[in-house]
Design a protein around this motif. Structure first.
Motif, PDB file in Angstrom:
ATOM      1  N   GLY A 175       0.823  -1.203   0.000  1.00 52.57           N
ATOM      2  CA  GLY A 175       0.000   0.000   0.000  1.00 52.57           C
ATOM      3  C   GLY A 175       0.854   1.247   0.000  1.00 52.57           C
ATOM      4  O   GLY A 175       2.085   1.193   0.019  1.00 52.57           O
ATOM      5  N   MET A 176       0.173   2.391  -0.018  1.00 52.15           N
ATOM      6  CA  MET A 176       0.904   3.664  -0.042  1.00 52.15           C
ATOM      7  C   MET A 176       0.136   4.738   0.705  1.00 52.15           C
ATOM      8  O   MET A 176      -1.093   4.833   0.605  1.00 52.15           O
ATOM      9  CB  MET A 176       1.145   4.114  -1.485  1.00 52.15           C
ATOM     10  N   LEU A 177       0.861   5.530   1.478  1.00 54.02           N
ATOM     11  CA  LEU A 177       0.338   6.785   2.013  1.00 54.02           C
ATOM     12  C   LEU A 177       0.856   7.870   1.087  1.00 54.02           C
ATOM     13  O   LEU A 177       2.029   8.238   1.131  1.00 54.02           O
ATOM     14  CB  LEU A 177       0.812   7.032   3.448  1.00 54.02           C
ATOM     15  N   ALA A 178      -0.005   8.343   0.207  1.00 55.77           N
ATOM     16  CA  ALA A 178       0.387   9.331  -0.792  1.00 55.77           C
ATOM     17  C   ALA A 178       0.158  10.741  -0.258  1.00 55.77           C
ATOM     18  O   ALA A 178      -0.511  10.943   0.759  1.00 55.77           O
ATOM     19  CB  ALA A 178      -0.405   9.116  -2.077  1.00 55.77           C
ATOM     20  N   GLY A 179       0.710  11.707  -0.985  1.00 56.31           N
ATOM     21  CA  GLY A 179       0.558  13.099  -0.587  1.00 56.31           C
ATOM     22  C   GLY A 179      -0.301  13.870  -1.568  1.00 56.31           C
ATOM     23  O   GLY A 179      -0.267  13.617  -2.773  1.00 56.31           O
ATOM     24  N   GLY A 215      -2.742  11.867   2.268  1.00 56.23           N
ATOM     25  CA  GLY A 215      -2.607  12.872   3.316  1.00 56.23           C
ATOM     26  C   GLY A 215      -2.013  14.142   2.734  1.00 56.23           C
ATOM     27  O   GLY A 215      -1.979  14.319   1.521  1.00 56.23           O
ATOM     28  N   ASN A 216      -1.529  15.020   3.612  1.00 53.02           N
ATOM     29  CA  ASN A 216      -1.025  16.305   3.116  1.00 53.02           C
ATOM     30  C   ASN A 216       0.443  16.557   3.442  1.00 53.02           C
ATOM     31  O   ASN A 216       0.864  17.705   3.590  1.00 53.02           O
ATOM     32  CB  ASN A 216      -1.889  17.456   3.635  1.00 53.02           C
ATOM     33  N   TYR A 217       1.220  15.505   3.583  1.00 51.77           N
ATOM     34  CA  TYR A 217       2.678  15.592   3.755  1.00 51.77           C
ATOM     35  C   TYR A 217       3.122  16.056   5.143  1.00 51.77           C
ATOM     36  O   TYR A 217       4.304  16.331   5.342  1.00 51.77           O
ATOM     37  CB  TYR A 217       3.328  16.501   2.696  1.00 51.77           C
ATOM     38  N   SER A 219       3.326  15.428   9.495  1.00 48.74           N
ATOM     39  CA  SER A 219       3.370  14.299  10.430  1.00 48.74           C
ATOM     40  C   SER A 219       1.989  14.016  11.014  1.00 48.74           C
ATOM     41  O   SER A 219       1.613  12.851  11.205  1.00 48.74           O
ATOM     42  CB  SER A 219       4.387  14.579  11.542  1.00 48.74           C
ATOM     43  N   MET A 220       1.222  15.054  11.319  1.00 47.80           N
ATOM     44  CA  MET A 220      -0.133  14.854  11.836  1.00 47.80           C
ATOM     45  C   MET A 220      -0.998  14.126  10.811  1.00 47.80           C
ATOM     46  O   MET A 220      -1.761  13.223  11.149  1.00 47.80           O
ATOM     47  CB  MET A 220      -0.766  16.203  12.190  1.00 47.80           C
ATOM     48  N   SER A 221      -0.847  14.503   9.548  1.00 48.13           N
ATOM     49  CA  SER A 221      -1.606  13.827   8.499  1.00 48.13           C
ATOM     50  C   SER A 221      -1.195  12.364   8.386  1.00 48.13           C
ATOM     51  O   SER A 221      -2.044  11.483   8.258  1.00 48.13           O
ATOM     52  CB  SER A 221      -1.383  14.536   7.166  1.00 48.13           C
ATOM     53  N   GLY A 222       0.112  12.091   8.448  1.00 48.41           N
ATOM     54  CA  GLY A 222       0.573  10.711   8.398  1.00 48.41           C
ATOM     55  C   GLY A 222      -0.001   9.880   9.519  1.00 48.41           C
ATOM     56  O   GLY A 222      -0.390   8.715   9.325  1.00 48.41           O
ATOM     57  N   ASN A 245       6.570  10.944   2.139  1.00 49.92           N
ATOM     58  CA  ASN A 245       7.676  11.776   2.625  1.00 49.92           C
ATOM     59  C   ASN A 245       7.936  11.493   4.102  1.00 49.92           C
ATOM     60  O   ASN A 245       7.180  10.768   4.767  1.00 49.92           O
ATOM     61  CB  ASN A 245       7.436  13.266   2.365  1.00 49.92           C
ATOM     62  N   ASP A 246       9.020  12.053   4.617  1.00 50.51           N
ATOM     63  CA  ASP A 246       9.470  11.727   5.973  1.00 50.51           C
ATOM     64  C   ASP A 246       8.532  12.222   7.081  1.00 50.51           C
ATOM     65  O   ASP A 246       8.284  11.483   8.039  1.00 50.51           O
ATOM     66  CB  ASP A 246      10.884  12.259   6.205  1.00 50.51           C
ATOM     67  N   PRO A 247       8.028  13.457   7.031  1.00 47.81           N
ATOM     68  CA  PRO A 247       7.103  13.866   8.095  1.00 47.81           C
ATOM     69  C   PRO A 247       5.895  12.941   8.189  1.00 47.81           C
ATOM     70  O   PRO A 247       5.482  12.550   9.296  1.00 47.81           O
ATOM     71  CB  PRO A 247       6.704  15.285   7.673  1.00 47.81           C
TER      72      PRO A 247
END
Length: 330
Positions: A175-179, A215-217, A219-222, A245-247
């Motif tokens: 899967g992927m958490l995309a931005g 999400g929106n890139y 850390s809270m979104s992640g 991304n890292d955050p």
């Protein structure tokens, strides 16, 4: 007796070529500021006439335009690292830099001879930059089709290496958490990582749209998106997840740990950018490394070439990436 370049070189402790290039304001010369000033002071002390003429030459001034605000930049070390290295490299090469945040075009001095623009820009923003100067280099934004020099990470091979790593670990549910993000004038910017991720998995007949969360890139979104994925999928949560991304990765890791999901045996994670954020969390995060220093240096060199040859055709440089394995993969 007339003072020569050799005299100045001997006194300043550098080569004759270095003296010549400094006194002629050669923007391509990489030399530290102490050495540059020592040569200039020596030339002044010896009343070197060519030096006095060269001081009338105007130093090239470039604007370094960051698409983030200063506050946003503090939350994203990737863009901060690029901006800081561009400024350092440019100043080493004799260019004066003017930092501009959040695309504030009205803050760009009218006497700049070039712009290095970092981040994502809409068509209208590109046109506004063009009104300032035609000498523009975009970093992390593909502007070649619009007719401007640019540098971008190699997203395609980066994503391919992530998927290959998961498959090598015996993981085929990925899967992927995309931005998702917008320019400062609200134009949506597509995530090329997601494009290549979907394309690669479709070719392997392994693509599952239900494994994609956006999400929106931050850390809270992640954190929130990963909690959503865990709650929605339950036992069907994929065994490998690529994070844009890292955050976002740091936030996602927190959510996984709160859910007491075992890493990497039950869930392997790979991030993108490889800033300090993912190196010092626990467990340390496997990540695709983007060479921000290399990208910054190449951007400055590209700008110097553009200033020297403004009529050249625009060019695009793709900066290589590589996967660094740490504790979130097997």
């Amino acid at each position: 007796m007339a003072v020569t370049l050799r005299d100045i070189a001997n006194k300043a402790g550098v080569s004759i070529a270095t003296v010549s290039r400094i006194l002629n304001n050669d923007a391509t010369l990489s030399v530290n500021e102490k050495t540059r000033q020592r040569v200039l002071d020596t030339a002044e002390r010896f009343n070197y006439t060519k030096h006095k003429r060269s001081q009338n030459n105007r130093v090239q001034k470039i604007a370094v335009v960051q698409w983030y605000s200063l506050t946003q930049e503090l939350d994203d070390l990737y863009y901060m690292a690029i901006r800081m290295e561009i400024e350092r490299s440019a100043q080493q090469k004799g260019l004066q830099t003017v930092p501009i945040y959040q695309n504030n075009m009205e803050d760009i001095p009218q006497d700049v001879t070039g712009v290095i623009a970092i981040g994502k820009f809409s068509d209208s923003q590109v046109k506004k930059l063009r009104l300032v100067t035609p000498n523009i280099v975009f970093v992390d934004y593909d502007s070649l089709a619009a007719g401007y020099d640019c540098l971008v990470p190699d997203f395609e091979n980066a994503v391919h290496s992530v998927i290959s790593e998961f498959l090598d670990e015996g993981i085929d549910d990925i899967g992927m958490l995309a931005g998702t993000e917008k320019t400062t004038d609200n134009e949506i910017v597509p995530d090329l990582r997601l494009f290549y991720f979907e394309s690669d998995l479709r070719q392997r007949n392994l693509y599952h749209p239900e494994y994609i969360f956006a999400g929106n890139y931050t850390s809270m979104s992640g954190y929130q998106v990963m909690k959503e994925a865990i709650a929605k999928l339950g036992d069907r949560l994929p065994h490998g997840i690529f994070i844009a991304n890292d955050p976002m990765a740091v936030g996602a890791l927190k959510a996984v740990q709160e859910a007491k999901i075992e890493i990497p045996n039950r869930l392997a994670l790979i991030s993108f950018n490889d800033t300090a954020l993912v190196k010092y969390v626990y467990p340390s995060m496997s990540a695709v490394h983007v060479a921000t220093d290399e990208m910054a240096h190449a951007a400055v060199d590209m700008m110097i070439k553009r200033l020297q040859n403004p009529d050249n055709d625009p060019c695009k440089t793709v900066v290589g990436t590589h996967l660094i394995k740490r504790q979130t993969t097997k």
